[in-house]
Design a protein around this motif. Sequence first.
Motif, PDB file in Angstrom:
ATOM      1  N   GLY A  10      60.736  31.168  35.056  1.00  0.00           N
ATOM      2  CA  GLY A  10      60.660  31.252  33.609  1.00  0.00           C
ATOM      3  C   GLY A  10      60.793  29.895  32.949  1.00  0.00           C
ATOM      4  N   VAL A  11      61.225  29.895  31.691  1.00  0.00           N
ATOM      5  CA  VAL A  11      61.294  28.653  30.917  1.00  0.00           C
ATOM      6  C   VAL A  11      62.250  27.658  31.559  1.00  0.00           C
ATOM      7  CG1 VAL A  11      60.621  29.586  28.670  1.00  0.00           C
ATOM      8  CG2 VAL A  11      63.005  29.756  29.419  1.00  0.00           C
ATOM      9  N   ASP A  58      61.012  36.218  33.099  1.00  0.00           N
ATOM     10  CA  ASP A  58      61.072  35.589  31.781  1.00  0.00           C
ATOM     11  C   ASP A  58      59.656  35.152  31.366  1.00  0.00           C
ATOM     12  OD1 ASP A  58      63.171  34.186  29.817  1.00  0.00           O
ATOM     13  OD2 ASP A  58      61.737  32.643  30.364  1.00  0.00           O
ATOM     14  N   TYR A  59      59.497  33.902  30.911  1.00  0.00           N
ATOM     15  CA  TYR A  59      58.171  33.387  30.547  1.00  0.00           C
ATOM     16  C   TYR A  59      57.178  33.520  31.697  1.00  0.00           C
ATOM     17  CZ  TYR A  59      54.497  29.882  30.503  1.00  0.00           C
ATOM     18  OH  TYR A  59      53.286  29.259  30.627  1.00  0.00           O
ATOM     19  N   HIS A 102      53.986  35.729  31.934  1.00  0.00           N
ATOM     20  CA  HIS A 102      52.735  35.441  31.220  1.00  0.00           C
ATOM     21  C   HIS A 102      51.693  34.813  32.149  1.00  0.00           C
ATOM     22  CE1 HIS A 102      54.157  36.483  27.136  1.00  0.00           C
ATOM     23  NE2 HIS A 102      55.321  36.266  27.695  1.00  0.00           N
ATOM     24  N   ALA A 114      53.229  33.592  24.432  1.00  0.00           N
ATOM     25  CA  ALA A 114      54.573  33.822  24.975  1.00  0.00           C
ATOM     26  C   ALA A 114      55.645  33.552  23.937  1.00  0.00           C
ATOM     27  CB  ALA A 114      54.790  32.944  26.203  1.00  0.00           C
ATOM     28  N   VAL A 160      60.132  34.859  22.686  1.00  0.00           N
ATOM     29  CA  VAL A 160      61.339  34.028  22.614  1.00  0.00           C
ATOM     30  C   VAL A 160      62.399  34.805  21.845  1.00  0.00           C
ATOM     31  CG1 VAL A 160      62.328  31.908  21.663  1.00  0.00           C
ATOM     32  CG2 VAL A 160      60.097  31.851  22.793  1.00  0.00           C
ATOM     33  N   TRP A 199      68.539  31.784  25.478  1.00  0.00           N
ATOM     34  CA  TRP A 199      67.368  32.297  26.198  1.00  0.00           C
ATOM     35  C   TRP A 199      67.680  33.547  27.013  1.00  0.00           C
ATOM     36  CZ3 TRP A 199      62.717  30.185  25.113  1.00  0.00           C
ATOM     37  CH2 TRP A 199      62.743  28.978  24.402  1.00  0.00           C
ATOM     38  N   GLN A 250      59.956  22.245  28.485  1.00  0.00           N
ATOM     39  CA  GLN A 250      58.928  23.285  28.447  1.00  0.00           C
ATOM     40  C   GLN A 250      57.825  22.857  27.494  1.00  0.00           C
ATOM     41  OE1 GLN A 250      59.248  26.080  30.327  1.00  0.00           O
ATOM     42  NE2 GLN A 250      57.366  27.092  29.675  1.00  0.00           N
ATOM     43  N   THR A 254      52.581  26.009  26.504  1.00  0.00           N
ATOM     44  CA  THR A 254      52.786  27.178  27.360  1.00  0.00           C
ATOM     45  C   THR A 254      53.280  28.364  26.545  1.00  0.00           C
ATOM     46  OG1 THR A 254      55.079  26.566  27.879  1.00  0.00           O
ATOM     47  CG2 THR A 254      53.350  25.700  29.322  1.00  0.00           C
ATOM     48  N   LEU A 255      53.952  28.068  25.440  1.00  0.00           N
ATOM     49  CA  LEU A 255      54.506  29.123  24.592  1.00  0.00           C
ATOM     50  C   LEU A 255      53.564  29.506  23.461  1.00  0.00           C
ATOM     51  CD1 LEU A 255      58.171  27.782  24.284  1.00  0.00           C
ATOM     52  CD2 LEU A 255      57.318  29.526  25.875  1.00  0.00           C
TER      53      LEU A 255
END
Length: 503
Positions: A9-10, A69-70, A73, A103, A107, A138, A159, A163-164
Motif C-alpha cells: 500500500g501507500v 490498502d492503495y 488499485h 485512489a 484516502v 492512514w 508516495q 498514483t493517488l
Amino acid sequence: MNEFILVPGVFTDGHVWEATADRLRGAGAGAHAVTFGGDRADLETDIADVLRVIDGVDAAAEIVLVGHDYGIHPVIGAADRRAGRIARIVYVDAGMPQDGVPALAAVPDQELRERLAAAEPADGALAAPASEEEWRRWGSTAGVPADALELLTRRAVPQPLGTLRRPLRLTGAVYGVPTSGVLCSGNGAGIEMLQHLVNMGLPEVQGLAAPQVTFFELATGHWPMLSTPVELAGALLAAAAGEGHRLTPAADELPVHLRPFLLETPEVPVERTGHVDLYVPRDADGPRPAVVFVHGGPVPAGSSPRDWPMFCGYARLAAQAGAVGVTLDHRLHDLTGYPDAAEDVAAAVALVRADPRVDPDRIALWFFSGGGPLAAGYLAAPPAWLRTVAATYPILAPLPNWGLTDPRFLPVAALAGAGDLPVVLTRAGLEMAEIDATVEQFLAAAEEHGTRLEVVDVPAGDHGFETLDPTDASRDAVHRALAAVLAHLGHVRRIGVGHALAP
C-alpha cells in the motif's frame, strides 16, 4: 501451484510482506513481493510493474493477486488486463476500486484528501509518515510491534501524487475474477457489519454475497502483514483454495430497515416541511416538548429514512405520549457527509423550535447508529434548550478507517463539556464488536467526567432490534428509553403498560 503476488500500500515496498511471504513459501507456494520501480509516476506505472511480475510467472501457475490498502488499485488495473491469468484477487483491508475513480477517493482522512486533491504540482509526492501518529492517519496501527513500526517508518518512501490522483480505467474483464476479502476488524468493518449492509438491501453491496466472493476476518489493525503475518498467510492460502466465509444474500422479504416497527402505534397526522416531518399530538392544547429522531448512515442519496417504519414508529410513540415527534432526512450519504448532515440537523431543530406548538426550551435529540457522531457538538457545549441527548445502538467514536478527526464528530471527547446534561443510551447486547468498542469508550469517558448517564440494555438485541427482534424485552427497552427521555423533558404521560412518566 499457487503463486502469490503481494502488492503493498501507500509509502511501502515489498519488505512489508517478508514474514507473510516466508510463510507462504514454507507452505509450498510461490510468493513475489512487489516493490514499485524508480520511474514511478502514477497509477499506470504501478500497474505496469504488477503486469511485469504477472508476465514473469510460469504460465501453468495459479496466480493469486493480493493488494493491501492503495495496492488494490494497481492490482485491479493489472487483473483487468490479464483476467485470464488470475485465479483470484485478495483485498487486504482495502476498498473497492471503481472504473474512473482515483485512489485518492479511498484516502481515509478527509482533510488530507481535500488537500491532496488541490495540491500543486500534480506530479509531486506526499512525504512518508515520520511517526506512529502520522501512520494512524492512514489506518489503525493496532497490533504492530514497536520494532516493526520503527522499520516501517525507516523504510517508508514518498508516495507520488499521480498514483493517488490518476483515475483507474477498467474494461470490466476483472469483474469475472473470483475475489476474497481479508477484513481487519481493528481498523473498521468486520464480516458482521458487511452482512448487515447486505441485509439492508443496498444495491451497491449485493455483489459481496456472490458465490465466488469469500471473506476472512483478522482481529488486528490496518497492517496485518506486520501484526499477524502467520494468520494473514493462513487466510491467503485458504482464499486461494476457495475457502472463507460467504455472506448470505439479502432475503426476498423486506429489507431489515423496511420491516414493521415492533410496536403498534396510532396513526398521527404528519406535517412535512422540506426535509422535516412533525408528528403533533391530536390533543395538543399548548406548546409541547419535542423529540427529534436523527437517523444513522451513510444511506444512499435519494433514500428517505424518515419514511422507514422504525422512525415513523418512534415519532408516533412520542406523539402518543403527548410530545411532538420529529423525523428528518439528512445528507449523510458517505463518510464525508457529516458536516452536511450536521447542518441539516441544526436546520431541523431551528424549524421545530420556531413552531408555535413546540416549547422551544424543551427539546430532546435522539441519535441512532451512524448518526452517533452528530451528537458530539451538542454534548461538547449543550445549548440551554437541549434537555437530553439519547442514543440507540450508536457509533460513539469514528471507526479507525473512517479518517474522521473533526472534533465536531467525536462524542467520546465531547463528554468533557457535557456538564449536567442527561444522556440516555440504549445498548444492544448483540452489537457488532467494532461498534460496541466505541460504546465502551463512551462509557469509560462518561464515568471519568461524571456524566448523567442512563443505560437501557437490550441483552438479546441486535443492531436495529426494533425491526429485527420484536420481542417483549425489545418492546420494553423502547418504552423505557422513551420514558426516560420524556421525563428529562419534564413531561408526564403514560406511554405503555407499566411506563408512567414522572417529571
